[in-house]
Enzyme design. Structure first.
Site, PDB file in Angstrom:
ATOM      1  N   HIS A   1       0.856  -1.191   0.000  1.00 34.03           N
ATOM      2  CA  HIS A   1       0.000   0.000   0.000  1.00 34.03           C
ATOM      3  C   HIS A   1       0.892   1.240   0.000  1.00 34.03           C
ATOM      4  O   HIS A   1       1.967   1.232   0.603  1.00 34.03           O
ATOM      5  CB  HIS A   1      -0.909   0.024   1.229  1.00 34.03           C
TER       6      HIS A   1
ATOM      7  N   GLY B   1      14.927 -17.022  12.157  1.00 33.27           N
ATOM      8  CA  GLY B   1      13.472 -17.160  12.181  1.00 33.27           C
ATOM      9  C   GLY B   1      12.758 -15.862  12.525  1.00 33.27           C
ATOM     10  O   GLY B   1      13.283 -15.020  13.253  1.00 33.27           O
TER      11      GLY B   1
ATOM     12  N   ALA C   1      17.531 -13.600  14.697  1.00 38.92           N
ATOM     13  CA  ALA C   1      16.111 -13.946  14.803  1.00 38.92           C
ATOM     14  C   ALA C   1      15.260 -12.703  15.085  1.00 38.92           C
ATOM     15  O   ALA C   1      15.657 -11.832  15.861  1.00 38.92           O
ATOM     16  CB  ALA C   1      15.935 -14.964  15.922  1.00 38.92           C
TER      17      ALA C   1
ATOM     18  N   LYS D   1      20.456  -3.633  12.648  1.00 31.21           N
ATOM     19  CA  LYS D   1      21.721  -2.869  12.666  1.00 31.21           C
ATOM     20  C   LYS D   1      22.870  -3.867  12.760  1.00 31.21           C
ATOM     21  O   LYS D   1      22.671  -5.015  13.166  1.00 31.21           O
ATOM     22  CB  LYS D   1      21.773  -1.961  13.910  1.00 31.21           C
TER      23      LYS D   1
HETATM   24  C1  LIG Z   1      22.420 -13.813  15.353  1.00 34.34           C
HETATM   25  C2  LIG Z   1      22.880 -14.996  16.173  1.00 34.34           C
HETATM   26  C3  LIG Z   1      23.347 -16.117  15.229  1.00 34.34           C
HETATM   27  C4  LIG Z   1      24.061 -14.492  17.018  1.00 34.34           C
HETATM   28  O1  LIG Z   1      24.544 -15.539  17.803  1.00 34.34           O
HETATM   29  P1  LIG Z   1      26.002 -15.417  18.497  1.00 34.34           P
HETATM   30  O2  LIG Z   1      27.052 -15.344  17.457  1.00 34.34           O
HETATM   31  O3  LIG Z   1      26.096 -16.486  19.521  1.00 34.34           O
HETATM   32  O4  LIG Z   1      25.976 -13.957  19.138  1.00 34.34           O
HETATM   33  P2  LIG Z   1      25.641 -13.480  20.620  1.00 34.34           P
HETATM   34  O5  LIG Z   1      24.526 -14.253  21.222  1.00 34.34           O
HETATM   35  O6  LIG Z   1      26.951 -13.434  21.343  1.00 34.34           O
HETATM   36  O7  LIG Z   1      25.126 -11.982  20.362  1.00 34.34           O
HETATM   37  C5  LIG Z   1      25.965 -10.975  19.838  1.00 34.34           C
HETATM   38  C6  LIG Z   1      25.247  -9.657  20.001  1.00 34.34           C
HETATM   39  O8  LIG Z   1      24.085  -9.687  19.146  1.00 34.34           O
HETATM   40  C7  LIG Z   1      22.896  -9.426  19.903  1.00 34.34           C
HETATM   41  N1  LIG Z   1      21.826 -10.271  19.358  1.00 34.34           N
HETATM   42  C8  LIG Z   1      21.811 -11.605  19.253  1.00 34.34           C
HETATM   43  N2  LIG Z   1      20.650 -12.024  18.691  1.00 34.34           N
HETATM   44  C9  LIG Z   1      19.927 -10.916  18.453  1.00 34.34           C
HETATM   45  C10 LIG Z   1      18.636 -10.708  17.905  1.00 34.34           C
HETATM   46  N3  LIG Z   1      17.887 -11.733  17.496  1.00 34.34           N
HETATM   47  N4  LIG Z   1      18.199  -9.447  17.766  1.00 34.34           N
HETATM   48  C11 LIG Z   1      18.978  -8.398  18.186  1.00 34.34           C
HETATM   49  N5  LIG Z   1      20.214  -8.527  18.727  1.00 34.34           N
HETATM   50  C12 LIG Z   1      20.668  -9.793  18.871  1.00 34.34           C
HETATM   51  C13 LIG Z   1      23.264  -9.837  21.335  1.00 34.34           C
HETATM   52  O9  LIG Z   1      22.454  -9.181  22.275  1.00 34.34           O
HETATM   53  C14 LIG Z   1      24.728  -9.403  21.414  1.00 34.34           C
HETATM   54  O10 LIG Z   1      24.758  -8.014  21.615  1.00 34.34           O
HETATM   55  P3  LIG Z   1      25.921  -7.347  22.535  1.00 34.34           P
HETATM   56  O11 LIG Z   1      27.218  -7.608  21.804  1.00 34.34           O
HETATM   57  O12 LIG Z   1      25.553  -5.894  22.577  1.00 34.34           O
HETATM   58  O13 LIG Z   1      25.873  -8.038  23.851  1.00 34.34           O
HETATM   59  C15 LIG Z   1      21.733 -15.558  17.066  1.00 34.34           C
HETATM   60  O14 LIG Z   1      21.457 -14.641  18.127  1.00 34.34           O
HETATM   61  C16 LIG Z   1      20.456 -15.766  16.265  1.00 34.34           C
HETATM   62  O15 LIG Z   1      19.590 -14.892  16.130  1.00 34.34           O
HETATM   63  N6  LIG Z   1      20.316 -16.975  15.660  1.00 34.34           N
HETATM   64  C17 LIG Z   1      19.252 -17.293  14.763  1.00 34.34           C
HETATM   65  C18 LIG Z   1      18.390 -18.419  15.335  1.00 34.34           C
HETATM   66  C19 LIG Z   1      17.319 -18.775  14.356  1.00 34.34           C
HETATM   67  O16 LIG Z   1      16.409 -18.009  14.114  1.00 34.34           O
HETATM   68  N7  LIG Z   1      17.440 -19.967  13.741  1.00 34.34           N
HETATM   69  C20 LIG Z   1      16.561 -20.384  12.654  1.00 34.34           C
HETATM   70  C21 LIG Z   1      15.318 -21.011  13.140  1.00 34.34           C
HETATM   71  S1  LIG Z   1      14.410 -21.780  11.861  1.00 34.34           S
END
Ligand SMILES: CC(C)(COP(=O)(O)OP(=O)(O)OC[C@H]1O[C@@H](n2cnc3c(N)ncnc32)[C@H](O)[C@@H]1OP(=O)(O)O)[C@@H](O)C(=O)NCCC(=O)NCCS
Length: 196
Positions: free
Chosen positions: A119, A149, A167, A187
């Site tokens: 839209h 996800g 995620a 970001k």
């Molecule tokens: C992105 C991801 C891979 C990072 O994992 P990681 O390398 O272990 O990183 P960390 O957990 O140490 O996080 C690093 C930073 O990212 C931030 N962060 C992690 N996941 C985040 C999210 N989903 N949204 C916003 N910030 C996020 C953490 O707070 C951390 O911030 P900081 O440095 O200020 O403390 C993981 O958080 C993630 O989202 N995995 C995806 C899971 C998923 O959806 N799988 C598929 C399902 S079908």
């Protein structure tokens, strides 16, 4: 393959056949070794291409992470191109211009990829026509990217090679190669280590 995997394959064989039949009648190009679980909702008159070794989940059982969502491929006048060795779980991909998903990409459960706003942001345009004056820009998800996800990828975004979207992110800007981005709006979080 263990007994449970075999049972799942047998259980979802009919929906796999329905998907292949749907692709055939909708003239969708599909590569070899396609696997699907659950019926995929396919709509639109645009072009859809699917590469080799693609797995699409469209049911709760084989990937409950996305909740009750189904996979939707809606080429609403646009093109959807899915490369080789791609996995998509219970996600909606809606294109009025172009969405390209390159090889070795993983798209987590319940993601939404929209190359248009559906839209107009202009009130008068919206009142004239519900779909009038809509902005659309192509999306490219590059080789080896991983979309966490429940993420939403919006118009004009390019996700760089092997980059990761955390995620639940809403991605409004392009992401360079080899980086992890997350949040709403997404970001930069960190670089992916060279050895991973
Ligand atoms: C992105 C991801 C891979 C990072 O994992 P990681 O390398 O272990 O990183 P960390 O957990 O140490 O996080 C690093 C930073 O990212 C931030 N962060 C992690 N996941 C985040 C999210 N989903 N949204 C916003 N910030 C996020 C953490 O707070 C951390 O911030 P900081 O440095 O200020 O403390 C993981 O958080 C993630 O989202 N995995 C995806 C899971 C998923 O959806 N799988 C598929 C399902 S079908």
């Amino acid at each position: 393959m263990n007994i449970k995997d075999l049972f799942i394959r047998v259980k979802y064989f009919p929906s796999g056949l329905i998907n292949l039949f749907t692709f055939k009648i909708k003239h969708i190009d599909i590569g070899c070794n396609f696997i699907s679980f659950g019926t995929i909702f396919v709509r639109g008159k645009g072009k859809i291409e699917i590469g080799n070794k693609v797995i699409i989940t469209s049911c709760r059982e084989t990937n409950p992470i996305g909740g009750d969502t189904k996979t939707i491929l809606y080429a609403n006048g646009g093109t959807i191109k899915i490369g080789n060795n791609v996995g998509i779980s219970n996600s909606a991909i809606i294109s009025t211009i172009s969405i390209i998903i390159e090889d070795n990409v993983l798209i987590g459960g319940n993601c939404k990829i929209y190359d248009n706003d559906f839209h107009s942001t202009d009130f008068n345009e919206r009142m004239k026509s519900v779909n009038g004056g809509v902005k659309s820009l192509p999306i490219i998800i590059k080789e080896g990217a991983f979309i966490g996800g429940h993420s939403i990828i919006l118009k004009g975004v390019v996700i760089g090679n092997r980059s990761i979207i955390a995620a639940g992110s809403v991605v409004t800007k392009s992401v360079p190669a080899g980086e992890i981005w997350g949040g709403n709006p997404a970001k930069f979080l960190k670089k992916i280590s060279q050895d991973s």
